[in-house]
Write a protein that holds these residues in place. Structure first.
Motif, short mmCIF file in Angstrom:
data_model
loop_
_atom_site.label_atom_id
_atom_site.label_comp_id
_atom_site.label_asym_id
_atom_site.label_seq_id
_atom_site.Cartn_x
_atom_site.Cartn_y
_atom_site.Cartn_z
N VAL A 145 -54.19 -1.03 -37.70
CA VAL A 145 -55.43 -1.10 -36.95
C VAL A 145 -55.87 0.32 -36.57
N ALA A 146 -57.17 0.59 -36.66
CA ALA A 146 -57.66 1.95 -36.41
C ALA A 146 -59.12 1.92 -35.98
N GLY A 147 -59.60 3.06 -35.47
CA GLY A 147 -61.01 3.24 -35.14
C GLY A 147 -61.53 2.25 -34.12
N ALA A 148 -62.67 1.65 -34.45
CA ALA A 148 -63.33 0.73 -33.52
C ALA A 148 -62.73 -0.67 -33.56
N GLU A 149 -61.76 -0.88 -34.44
CA GLU A 149 -61.12 -2.20 -34.52
C GLU A 149 -60.32 -2.48 -33.25
N PRO A 150 -60.36 -3.72 -32.75
CA PRO A 150 -59.58 -4.04 -31.56
C PRO A 150 -58.08 -3.92 -31.83
N ALA A 151 -57.38 -3.24 -30.94
CA ALA A 151 -55.92 -3.13 -31.02
C ALA A 151 -55.25 -4.06 -30.01
N LEU A 152 -55.92 -4.29 -28.90
CA LEU A 152 -55.34 -5.06 -27.80
C LEU A 152 -56.36 -6.01 -27.19
N LEU A 153 -55.87 -7.13 -26.73
CA LEU A 153 -56.59 -7.97 -25.77
C LEU A 153 -55.73 -7.97 -24.52
N MET A 154 -56.21 -7.33 -23.46
CA MET A 154 -55.47 -7.26 -22.20
C MET A 154 -56.11 -8.24 -21.22
N ILE A 167 -61.26 -6.31 -24.49
CA ILE A 167 -61.11 -5.88 -25.88
C ILE A 167 -60.92 -4.36 -25.89
N CYS A 168 -59.76 -3.92 -26.38
CA CYS A 168 -59.42 -2.49 -26.37
C CYS A 168 -59.38 -1.95 -27.80
N PRO A 169 -60.40 -1.21 -28.23
CA PRO A 169 -60.39 -0.64 -29.59
C PRO A 169 -59.29 0.40 -29.76
N ALA A 170 -58.81 0.54 -30.98
CA ALA A 170 -57.74 1.50 -31.27
C ALA A 170 -58.14 2.91 -30.85
N ALA A 171 -59.36 3.32 -31.16
CA ALA A 171 -59.80 4.68 -30.85
C ALA A 171 -59.85 4.92 -29.34
N GLY A 295 -57.82 3.48 -11.70
CA GLY A 295 -58.12 2.97 -13.02
C GLY A 295 -58.50 1.51 -12.97
N ILE A 296 -58.95 1.02 -14.11
CA ILE A 296 -59.34 -0.37 -14.26
C ILE A 296 -59.15 -0.70 -15.73
N THR A 297 -58.64 -1.89 -16.01
CA THR A 297 -58.29 -2.26 -17.39
C THR A 297 -59.45 -2.01 -18.35
N GLU A 298 -60.66 -2.20 -17.89
CA GLU A 298 -61.84 -2.09 -18.76
C GLU A 298 -62.10 -0.68 -19.27
N CYS A 299 -61.41 0.32 -18.71
CA CYS A 299 -61.52 1.68 -19.25
C CYS A 299 -60.19 2.43 -19.10
N LYS A 300 -59.17 1.72 -18.79
CA LYS A 300 -57.81 2.23 -18.60
C LYS A 300 -57.71 3.13 -17.36
N ARG A 301 -58.19 4.34 -17.42
CA ARG A 301 -58.06 5.26 -16.30
C ARG A 301 -59.41 5.90 -16.03
N MET A 352 -63.86 0.45 -22.83
CA MET A 352 -63.50 -0.52 -23.85
C MET A 352 -64.74 -1.29 -24.34
N SER A 353 -64.54 -2.25 -25.24
CA SER A 353 -65.66 -2.89 -25.93
C SER A 353 -66.33 -4.01 -25.15
N GLY A 354 -65.61 -4.61 -24.20
CA GLY A 354 -66.16 -5.74 -23.48
C GLY A 354 -65.12 -6.83 -23.33
N TYR A 355 -65.58 -8.03 -23.04
CA TYR A 355 -64.68 -9.17 -22.83
C TYR A 355 -64.74 -10.13 -24.02
N TRP A 356 -63.60 -10.67 -24.35
CA TRP A 356 -63.51 -11.61 -25.47
C TRP A 356 -64.24 -12.91 -25.12
#
Length: 495
Positions: A145-154, A167-171, A295-301, A352-356
């Motif tokens: 997984v790379a770039g704008a592809e989602p790596a994580l759902l937290m 939705i947390c993109p790899a980048a 911090g906040i999950t939606e942008c990490k820190r 991050m990208s938003g909510y699933w």
């Protein structure tokens, strides 16, 4: 390092594995260790097993595992085959597991023990031992997984609503690791204590930050107090990340057996870190710099403070992390004057990208900054910024309330209660139509004595009408206070 892995979350492991294969990556429960080179090999084997079960790029791989090697392997293995890792805490109930799996349409669920009921979502459910027994001959491992592809759902803890999958993109993940790393400067010689579950971004990013620096991660469980105490005293831990509630527990655990001299840095996020808690941390970790963060999950820190900032800027949680910016806006979205309070907005590649499966909510919280064209996040949290750009967090919109007609906040009441010598920790319960302002505490004094001592610190309009003393506070899987269970405790104590 393979060029296809450059600037990917998976590359954080493989880069260090190539440079320092015999360095220790993980100190696992039970006393055994895993070197970086071996860890990379185990990830590849696990990825082959995922591919053999039919996991493909973009599929969701849900895990419900304790803080141990398999939990780490599965996240990196999911990235190896281009899948999205969805870590859940080991305390997740079967019902909650069903709900998350249905929400993200999981292709595979890996658990320590099988749920009692069959899944109706069509997900494959395996135990870890079943997964590693899968025949993997001639199986294809997909691109990482790379770039704008989602790596994580937290998935958020859902303290006030149904859990949401961020939705947390790899980048964005890699950017956040690099930016935070510039501030915290983890070292290859560090041994980083990991107490939070990997389902909590504060826990997972300890793995990523450590792997990026070539440091060792000490896997532990904050819920296992005796095991945690043994781990801290048997290993020369140097970095301790701790949410405030766990920080209080650490003080209780360690204060009787002598301080820990090896710890050089304590970081904290997730809630206010009041002066009383900072003093406790300095008591058990006398050589450690205390670093407050927001911090906040939606942008990490969002921000990281300079070491021991409380000594000259009390209450500050620092400045925006490198490569990002923040602003304070009013209810109309307009930036306020410096020093005025408003909603905190994070701007930059860490957003991050938003909510699933929640486009409407995503549109409310995420957007594009008009000045920079970068992604921005309306955090829902409130604060102010001083002329030098240091943020002062004042609370969530939901944390601000009126008590007897006087405006106050959960943070203000918490700070006053925790400053009492007799109190170890507190949960503040805002007033409702059914009851007044209340507090649930762990303390060495009786409930009336706590309220009497507090009356010297708070004006009458801000005084709680009830106090309940418990042996320990209810916590979520992420180590944050569990307000819903505290309300239940209050109800049980009501005459």
């Amino acid at each position: 390092m393979n060029t296809t892995l450059a600037s990917t979350p998976l590359g954080l492991l493989h880069d260090t594995a190539a440079k320092s294969p015999t360095s220790i990556a993980l100190h696992a429960p039970g006393g055994h260790t895993v070197e970086y080179g071996d860890l990379a090999g185990l990830v590849a084997e696990t990825a082959a097993a995922l591919a053999a079960t039919g996991v493909c790029p973009g599929d969701r791989v849900v895990t419900r595992l304790p803080n141990d090697v398999p939990a780490v392997l599965l996240i990196f293995a999911a990235w190896t085959v281009g899948a999205i890792a969805v870590p859940l805490p080991p305390s997740t109930t079967d019902s909650q597991l069903h709900s998350v799996a249905a929400d993200c349409t999981a292709a595979l669920i890996v658990v320590q023990s099988l749920p009692s009921d069959e899944f109706s979502s069509g997900s494959t459910v395996l135990t870890w031992s079943d997964l590693i027994a899968v025949e993997t001959l001639e199986q294809t491992v997909h691109r990482p997984v790379a770039g704008a592809e989602p790596a994580l759902l937290m998935y958020t803890s859902g303290s006030t609503s149904k859990p949401k999958g961020v939705i947390c993109p790899a980048a964005a993940v890699v950017f956040a690791v690099d930016s935070i790393g510039q501030r915290l400067e983890y070292r290859a010689s560090d041994q980083v204590l990991l107490m939070s579950p990997l389902s909590f971004d504060y826990g997972l990013y300890q793995i990523l930050l450590s792997f990026s620096a070539g440091a060792s991660v000490v896997l532990a469980d904050a819920a296992d107090a005796l095991g945690l105490l043994k781990t801290i005293r048997s290993l020369p831990v140097t970095v301790v990340p701790a949410v405030p509630a766990v920080a209080g527990m650490l003080h209780t655990l360690l204060s009787r057996g002598g301080s820990i001299e090896t710890v050089r840095m304590v970081t904290s996020t997730g809630a206010d870190l009041p002066p009383s808690r900072i003093a406790q941390l300095r008591g058990v970790f006398p050589n450690a710099a205390i670093i407050a963060m927001y911090g906040i999950t939606e942008c990490k820190r969002v921000t990281i403070a300079e070491p021991d900032i409380d000594r000259h800027r009390p209450g500050s949680v620092g400045r925006a992390i490198p490569g990002t910016k923040g602003s304070i806006v009013d209810d109309d979205g307009q930036e306020v004057e410096t020093g005025n309070e408003g909603q905190i907005v994070a701007i930059g590649p860490h957003v991050m990208s938003g909510y699933w499966n929640a486009e409407h909510l995503s549109a409310e919280r995420f957007g594009t900054d008009a000045a920079t064209g970068e992604r921005c996040l309306f955090t829902g949290d409130y604060g102010r910024v001083d002329p030098d750009g240091h943020l002062y967090f004042t609370g969530r919109r939901d944390d601000i309330f009126k008590s007897n007609g006087v405006r106050t906040s959960v943070s203000e009441i918490s700070a006053a209660v925790e400053s009492l010598d007799c109190v170890q920790s507190v949960i503040v319960l805002k007033p409702t139509e059914e009851r007044g302002l209340a507090i649930v505490v762990t303390a060495t004094a009786s409930e009336p004595a706590v309220l009497t001592a507090l009356s010297a610190l708070l004006e009458p309009a801000k005084m709680p009408t009830r106090c309940v003393v418990l042996e320990e506070l209810p916590l979520t899987a992420n180590g944050k206070v569990d307000t819903r269970r505290a309300v239940l405790a209050l109800t049980k104590e009501t005459p």
